[in-house]
Structure formats: structure tokens, C-alpha cells
Design a protein around this motif. Structure first.
Motif, PDB file in Angstrom:
ATOM      1  N   GLY A   1       0.690  10.231   0.108  1.00 40.98           N
ATOM      2  CA  GLY A   1       0.061   9.040  -0.487  1.00 40.98           C
ATOM      3  C   GLY A   1       0.622   7.755   0.082  1.00 40.98           C
ATOM      4  O   GLY A   1      -0.111   6.798   0.333  1.00 40.98           O
ATOM      5  N   GLY A  15       0.812   3.674  -3.127  1.00 36.58           N
ATOM      6  CA  GLY A  15       0.254   4.986  -2.833  1.00 36.58           C
ATOM      7  C   GLY A  15       1.226   6.107  -3.131  1.00 36.58           C
ATOM      8  O   GLY A  15       0.847   7.148  -3.681  1.00 36.58           O
ATOM      9  N   GLY A  21       0.810  -1.209   0.000  1.00 36.98           N
ATOM     10  CA  GLY A  21       0.000   0.000   0.000  1.00 36.98           C
ATOM     11  C   GLY A  21       0.843   1.258   0.000  1.00 36.98           C
ATOM     12  O   GLY A  21       0.549   2.215  -0.725  1.00 36.98           O
ATOM     13  N   PHE A  76      -1.974   5.360   2.119  1.00 35.19           N
ATOM     14  CA  PHE A  76      -2.254   4.033   1.577  1.00 35.19           C
ATOM     15  C   PHE A  76      -1.492   2.939   2.314  1.00 35.19           C
ATOM     16  O   PHE A  76      -1.907   1.785   2.326  1.00 35.19           O
ATOM     17  CB  PHE A  76      -1.981   3.993   0.068  1.00 35.19           C
ATOM     18  CG  PHE A  76      -3.066   4.631  -0.727  1.00 35.19           C
ATOM     19  CD1 PHE A  76      -4.193   3.916  -1.080  1.00 35.19           C
ATOM     20  CD2 PHE A  76      -2.978   5.962  -1.103  1.00 35.19           C
ATOM     21  CE1 PHE A  76      -5.208   4.504  -1.803  1.00 35.19           C
ATOM     22  CE2 PHE A  76      -3.983   6.563  -1.819  1.00 35.19           C
ATOM     23  CZ  PHE A  76      -5.106   5.837  -2.180  1.00 35.19           C
TER      24      PHE A  76
END
Length: 118
Positions: free
Chosen positions: A63, A38, A34, A67
């Protein structure tokens, strides 16, 4: 190709990994996947001049963290719900068995046939 049966190894399930260990492993994978994805997506799509984040690097950081947290939560739940199986090798059986793998061509297609001899 002939494979002697004595060189084949069989495995059997010996139990499940503890749920906590599976949850932590899943969470770690989730944070890694993630966070990386991200950060990459946020950096690649940054082009808002009026947005509070002023640079591509800050967008990637934001990000990645956002994420990464989301991926960690999803990975922890998924890992806790589906612990991995533990496998152990079985001793090889004695005998003169073999597995024969033969390539086949039929109707324009290619395949393989396997013959087991015990």
C-alpha cells in the motif's frame, strides 16, 4: 492593544519559483503523504486470508509503494502547475502610525475592531 506601524513588516511578491523546483517539491510531498497514508490504510484493513499478500507488514509495504507512486505523480503535476511565489520584505516606512486592535462584545457575540492611524 496598540501596535506601532514601525514594527509592522510588509512583503511583496518578487517572482515565481522555477516550475521544475515546484514540481519536485510537490512530488516529494506527494510521495510522503501518499506512501504514509497508503501504508497505514493497507495495514489497518488487512484481513484477507486467501489474498496473495500473507501478512499485515507486506500489505503495508504494498500500500505504501502503490499510493506513494500515485501521490508522487499527483504532487508532481500539482507542483508544476502552481509554482510558489517568492516574497521579500519591504523596508518599514517611517512615521507615527499605529494599528489599534480593540475587542468588542455585541448581541452576545465577540469580535474585534481594528483602527489604523497614519
Amino acid at each position: 492593544m496598540v501596535v506601532p506601524l514601525s514594527s509592522a513588516t510588509a512583503f511583496r511578491a518578487t517572482g515565481r519559483e522555477p516550475r521544475l523546483r515546484s514540481a519536485l517539491r510537490g512530488g516529494g510531498y506527494g510521495v510522503l503523504i501518499g506512501g504514509t497514508s497508503g501504508a497505514a490504510v493497507a495495514a489497518a484493513t488487512f484481513d484477507e486470508p486467501g489474498f496473495p499478500i500473507s501478512s499485515r507488514g507486506e500489505a503495508a509495504l504494498f500500500g505504501g509503494v502503490a499510493f506513494g507512486v500515485l501521490g508522487g505523480l499527483v504532487g508532481t503535476v500539482a507542483g508544476g502547475l502552481s509554482p510558489r511565489m517568492r516574497w521579500a520584505p519591504l523596508p518599514a516606512r517611517s512615521g507615527a502610525g499605529a494599528a489599534v486592535v480593540s475587542p468588542t462584545v455585541r448581541d452576545g457575540g465577540v469580535g474585534a475592531s481594528i483602527t489604523l492611524r497614519f
